[in-house]
Design a protein around this motif. Sequence first.
Motif, short mmCIF file in Angstrom:
data_model
loop_
_atom_site.label_atom_id
_atom_site.label_comp_id
_atom_site.label_asym_id
_atom_site.label_seq_id
_atom_site.Cartn_x
_atom_site.Cartn_y
_atom_site.Cartn_z
N LYS A 7 -84.43 -23.17 -112.01
CA LYS A 7 -83.81 -24.47 -111.81
C LYS A 7 -82.79 -24.31 -110.68
O LYS A 7 -81.80 -23.61 -110.84
N VAL A 8 -83.02 -24.96 -109.57
CA VAL A 8 -82.19 -24.77 -108.39
C VAL A 8 -81.05 -25.77 -108.40
O VAL A 8 -81.24 -26.98 -108.53
N GLN A 13 -82.48 -20.96 -98.24
CA GLN A 13 -83.77 -20.43 -97.80
C GLN A 13 -84.37 -19.52 -98.87
O GLN A 13 -85.58 -19.52 -99.09
N THR A 14 -83.52 -18.77 -99.56
CA THR A 14 -83.99 -17.88 -100.62
C THR A 14 -84.63 -18.69 -101.75
O THR A 14 -85.71 -18.34 -102.24
N THR A 15 -83.97 -19.75 -102.19
CA THR A 15 -84.53 -20.54 -103.30
C THR A 15 -85.81 -21.26 -102.87
O THR A 15 -86.72 -21.44 -103.67
N GLN A 16 -85.89 -21.64 -101.60
CA GLN A 16 -87.10 -22.28 -101.10
C GLN A 16 -88.27 -21.30 -101.12
O GLN A 16 -89.38 -21.66 -101.52
N LYS A 295 -85.49 -11.15 -103.57
CA LYS A 295 -86.76 -10.99 -102.88
C LYS A 295 -87.89 -11.51 -103.77
O LYS A 295 -87.69 -11.80 -104.95
N LEU A 296 -89.08 -11.60 -103.19
CA LEU A 296 -90.22 -12.18 -103.90
C LEU A 296 -91.02 -11.12 -104.66
O LEU A 296 -90.95 -9.93 -104.37
N VAL A 297 -91.79 -11.59 -105.62
CA VAL A 297 -92.67 -10.72 -106.38
C VAL A 297 -93.65 -10.01 -105.45
O VAL A 297 -94.08 -10.56 -104.43
N ASP A 298 -94.01 -8.78 -105.80
CA ASP A 298 -94.99 -8.00 -105.03
C ASP A 298 -95.65 -7.04 -106.00
O ASP A 298 -94.98 -6.31 -106.73
N GLY A 299 -97.00 -7.02 -105.99
CA GLY A 299 -97.75 -6.21 -106.94
C GLY A 299 -97.47 -4.73 -106.88
O GLY A 299 -97.61 -4.03 -107.89
N CYS A 300 -97.04 -4.18 -105.74
CA CYS A 300 -96.81 -2.74 -105.67
C CYS A 300 -95.62 -2.33 -106.54
O CYS A 300 -95.58 -1.20 -107.04
#
Length: 454
Positions: A7-8, A13-16, A295-300
């Motif tokens: 919930k923003v 830019q990070t939340t976007q 930062k964003l999710v990343d499978g590694c």
Amino acid sequence: MPSGRAKVVVETQTTQLQAGAEDEVAPFFINLSALTSSQLSNLRSVGLVSEHGTAVRLLRAKHVAYLLTGLGSLSQGYVSLDSSRPWIAYWCLHSLDLLRSLPTLSGEPESPCGAPVPPDLPERVLATLSSFQNPGGGFGGGPGQISHCAPTYASCLSLLLLGPAHPSCYAAVNRGALYRWFLSMKTPQGGFRMHDDGEVDVRGTYTVVAIASLLNVLTPELRDGVAEWVARCQTYEGGFGGEPGNEAHGGYAFCAAAALRLLGRLGDADVGKLKGWIARRQLGFEGGFAGRANKLVDGCYTFWQGGAMAVVNMDEQGLPPTASGVTEQVLEVGGGDDGVDVSEVQEATPSAGNLTFDQGLLQRYTLLCGQHVDGGLRDKPSKMRDYYHSCYNLSGLSVSQHTLSEDGKPVVYGDPSNVVAPTHPCYNIRADRVEAALEYYKDAVSDHASLMKE
């Protein structure tokens, strides 16, 4: 707004970017049991759902076929990875091993599924990696390239995971020369350079400690001052940077935690802060991990962060430094629809498992968002599959299924046949390969004076 989505209050830019990532993965989090028969039929046609169930499945055969392409002739687009050839070998071999598709002592894979592994593959791997080993110790990224800690780590792990069925792979490593080269990379402060005149960071330090531990060359001379230097890389957040003063990052956090554990010195770090930092990197909506704050999710990071937490949790249990934290129950896993009997696994409910993260949510992200329908795994649905992400998605899947599981029953999300082989969280090759290597080298020369002459 679906449950778990951020919930923003103040948009940045990070939340976007975070909202965009959540929008990207949201369509993949579907209730399979609520789909129509035609929708289920489509998913069954590509193998994501079994013929007689409504649970997501690991595309085992397709992943095997994709990984085998990495061990053959690669296209010209891979020229930029010329110095990473040992890594490509390791990523593909380890992934195939987790899928139980590499030959065992009998010469046959445990659970053949999909395209068969070429019988001459171990010999080809041995010949190729041997040509990367330098007389002065260590491995380069290719023939004639300088020795470097990263390809040395990848080369040695590749040889050790093939060693139980092909002992010549064990004998291929020049332990004495490697030990002397390791010492030459050590700095007075206790860290290790990645290569001659190269950067000093926890990657180099971890790779030296891990390989020296496996090859029984982790002498007091090599260990001296290392734990103290690694501990100085911990940040105010609780994670670890590449060197003192750097931002905390998941890859470095794993390297630091694993190195300290193998040295028997994880207590030199603030373990509580480290656990908190890793736990906060698991994203509540996606279920996967991010590598850094905001930062964003990343499978590694399924492995880098999940593996780091597993390392910490094993240490909290008082297990010896080289212990794997797994009790493997041999499960017959094939390509048919029957898969594994449900009584042999634990369902990945929110309360299942003994790791300090949500093991079910992490596996859900891997299986629903990480898999490419043609084989291979990826960072997130908008990204291309690649061998690197295939390796670390599967490695994290293994950690979240097996580490500290109760009664040897893996915690499995989706179809029970999704279970993979258990990896060792500190080394990231299969736990039984680690045991075999430690047994093979236990009687080898291991004192400083002898290794300096070997």
